[in-house]
Design a protein around this motif. Structure first.
Motif, mmCIF file in Angstrom:
data_model
loop_
_atom_site.group_PDB
_atom_site.id
_atom_site.type_symbol
_atom_site.label_atom_id
_atom_site.label_comp_id
_atom_site.label_asym_id
_atom_site.label_seq_id
_atom_site.Cartn_x
_atom_site.Cartn_y
_atom_site.Cartn_z
ATOM 1 N N ILE A 1 70.825 32.617 10.247
ATOM 2 C CA ILE A 1 71.877 33.049 11.166
ATOM 3 C C ILE A 1 72.679 31.812 11.534
ATOM 4 C CG2 ILE A 1 72.391 34.075 13.400
ATOM 5 C CD1 ILE A 1 69.655 35.494 13.228
ATOM 6 N N SER A 2 73.940 31.801 11.190
ATOM 7 C CA SER A 2 74.745 30.605 11.424
ATOM 8 C C SER A 2 75.290 30.522 12.846
ATOM 9 C CB SER A 2 75.890 30.527 10.415
ATOM 10 O OG SER A 2 76.695 31.682 10.513
ATOM 11 N N ASN A 3 75.585 31.657 13.463
ATOM 12 C CA ASN A 3 76.097 31.659 14.838
ATOM 13 C C ASN A 3 75.363 32.706 15.653
ATOM 14 O OD1 ASN A 3 78.189 29.701 14.560
ATOM 15 N ND2 ASN A 3 79.369 31.223 13.427
ATOM 16 N N LEU A 4 74.694 32.259 16.697
ATOM 17 C CA LEU A 4 74.025 33.193 17.596
ATOM 18 C C LEU A 4 74.981 33.577 18.716
ATOM 19 C CD1 LEU A 4 70.558 31.452 17.876
ATOM 20 C CD2 LEU A 4 71.103 33.521 16.608
ATOM 21 N N PRO A 5 74.915 34.809 19.182
ATOM 22 C CA PRO A 5 75.788 35.224 20.282
ATOM 23 C C PRO A 5 75.387 34.511 21.579
ATOM 24 C CG PRO A 5 74.210 36.944 19.782
ATOM 25 C CD PRO A 5 74.031 35.894 18.747
ATOM 26 N N GLU A 6 76.274 34.503 22.541
ATOM 27 C CA GLU A 6 75.984 33.901 23.849
ATOM 28 C C GLU A 6 74.794 34.609 24.504
ATOM 29 O OE1 GLU A 6 76.881 31.126 26.880
ATOM 30 O OE2 GLU A 6 77.820 31.328 24.923
ATOM 31 N N ILE A 15 59.878 42.633 19.843
ATOM 32 C CA ILE A 15 59.450 41.536 18.982
ATOM 33 C C ILE A 15 60.691 40.849 18.414
ATOM 34 C CG2 ILE A 15 58.198 40.912 16.887
ATOM 35 C CD1 ILE A 15 56.475 43.435 17.342
ATOM 36 N N LEU A 16 60.757 39.525 18.576
ATOM 37 C CA LEU A 16 61.873 38.747 18.039
ATOM 38 C C LEU A 16 61.302 37.558 17.278
ATOM 39 C CD1 LEU A 16 64.908 38.199 17.794
ATOM 40 C CD2 LEU A 16 64.766 36.950 19.966
ATOM 41 N N LEU A 17 61.589 37.505 15.990
ATOM 42 C CA LEU A 17 61.112 36.428 15.126
ATOM 43 C C LEU A 17 62.319 35.621 14.660
ATOM 44 C CD1 LEU A 17 58.659 38.595 12.979
ATOM 45 C CD2 LEU A 17 58.162 37.346 15.097
ATOM 46 N N LEU A 18 62.443 34.420 15.171
ATOM 47 C CA LEU A 18 63.555 33.545 14.801
ATOM 48 C C LEU A 18 63.039 32.242 14.211
ATOM 49 C CD1 LEU A 18 65.955 34.045 17.848
ATOM 50 C CD2 LEU A 18 66.361 34.735 15.489
ATOM 51 N N VAL A 24 68.737 28.432 16.905
ATOM 52 C CA VAL A 24 68.131 28.970 18.120
ATOM 53 C C VAL A 24 67.912 27.863 19.159
ATOM 54 C CG1 VAL A 24 65.683 28.781 17.514
ATOM 55 C CG2 VAL A 24 66.470 30.655 18.945
ATOM 56 N N TRP A 25 67.799 26.629 18.704
ATOM 57 C CA TRP A 25 67.562 25.521 19.636
ATOM 58 C C TRP A 25 68.840 25.038 20.302
ATOM 59 C CZ3 TRP A 25 62.881 25.251 21.204
ATOM 60 C CH2 TRP A 25 61.895 25.782 20.392
ATOM 61 N N SER A 26 69.978 25.529 19.855
ATOM 62 C CA SER A 26 71.233 25.170 20.503
ATOM 63 C C SER A 26 71.896 26.383 21.151
ATOM 64 C CB SER A 26 72.183 24.534 19.486
ATOM 65 O OG SER A 26 72.457 25.435 18.441
ATOM 66 N N CYS A 27 71.186 27.497 21.247
ATOM 67 C CA CYS A 27 71.763 28.705 21.851
ATOM 68 C C CYS A 27 71.890 28.537 23.358
ATOM 69 C CB CYS A 27 70.929 29.941 21.509
ATOM 70 S SG CYS A 27 69.316 29.999 22.284
ATOM 71 N N SER A 28 72.667 29.379 23.970
ATOM 72 C CA SER A 28 72.894 29.307 25.408
ATOM 73 C C SER A 28 71.627 29.662 26.174
ATOM 74 C CB SER A 28 74.016 30.262 25.821
ATOM 75 O OG SER A 28 73.529 31.581 25.887
ATOM 76 N N HIS A 29 71.595 29.260 27.437
ATOM 77 C CA HIS A 29 70.455 29.566 28.300
ATOM 78 C C HIS A 29 70.392 31.052 28.624
ATOM 79 C CE1 HIS A 29 69.606 25.396 28.709
ATOM 80 N NE2 HIS A 29 70.775 25.143 29.226
#
Length: 129
Positions: A1-6, A15-18, A24-29
């Motif tokens: 996934i190149s761009n995660l939503p805000e 269940i969320l497997l990323l 994912v380490w630069s996604c918003s809080h």
């Protein structure tokens, strides 16, 4: 996934497997804030990464399983906020300081720290309740 939503709006997601997703380490809080039913989360990495900010996990009151294999941790205080955790996997993780917050996880049934590395001596008092 190149761009995660805000924010990922999935109120019934359980269940969320990323794993192995660098973004994912630069996604918003706020990314995890609308996942109220989330019970299993895997954010494992094969490469060293900065630790996830504690703000991202504040609303995770249903989280039962958290997999953070291969992560490099500076601060682990956020783990103490996840009091509903029953399974915590920290395989191949690196800790620059003692993960004392694990002591607060009174519902923990499985803690896997296989082949984890650390820069500190493990004190004899670091025992789970």
């Amino acid at each position: 996934i190149s761009n995660l939503p805000e924010v990922l709006v999935c109120p019934k997601l359980q269940i969320l497997l990323l794993l192995d997703n660098d973004n994912v380490w630069s996604c918003s809080h706020e990314f995890f804030s609308r996942m109220n039913a989330l019970s299993v989360l895997d954010l494992s990495q094969r490469l060293d990464n900065p630790s996830r900010s504690s703000d991202a996990f504040n609303n995770q009151t249903c989280l039962r399983t958290l997999v953070l294999d291969g992560i490099e941790f500076g601060d682990t205080k956020f783990l103490g906020q996840l009091t509903t955790l029953e399974v915590l996997s920290l395989r191949h993780a690196f800790f620059s300081e003692a993960p004392n917050a694990i002591r607060e996880l009174t519902n923990l049934r499985l803690l896997d720290m296989t082949e984890s590395r650390h820069e500190f001596p493990i004190p004899a008092t670091m025992v789970l309740p």
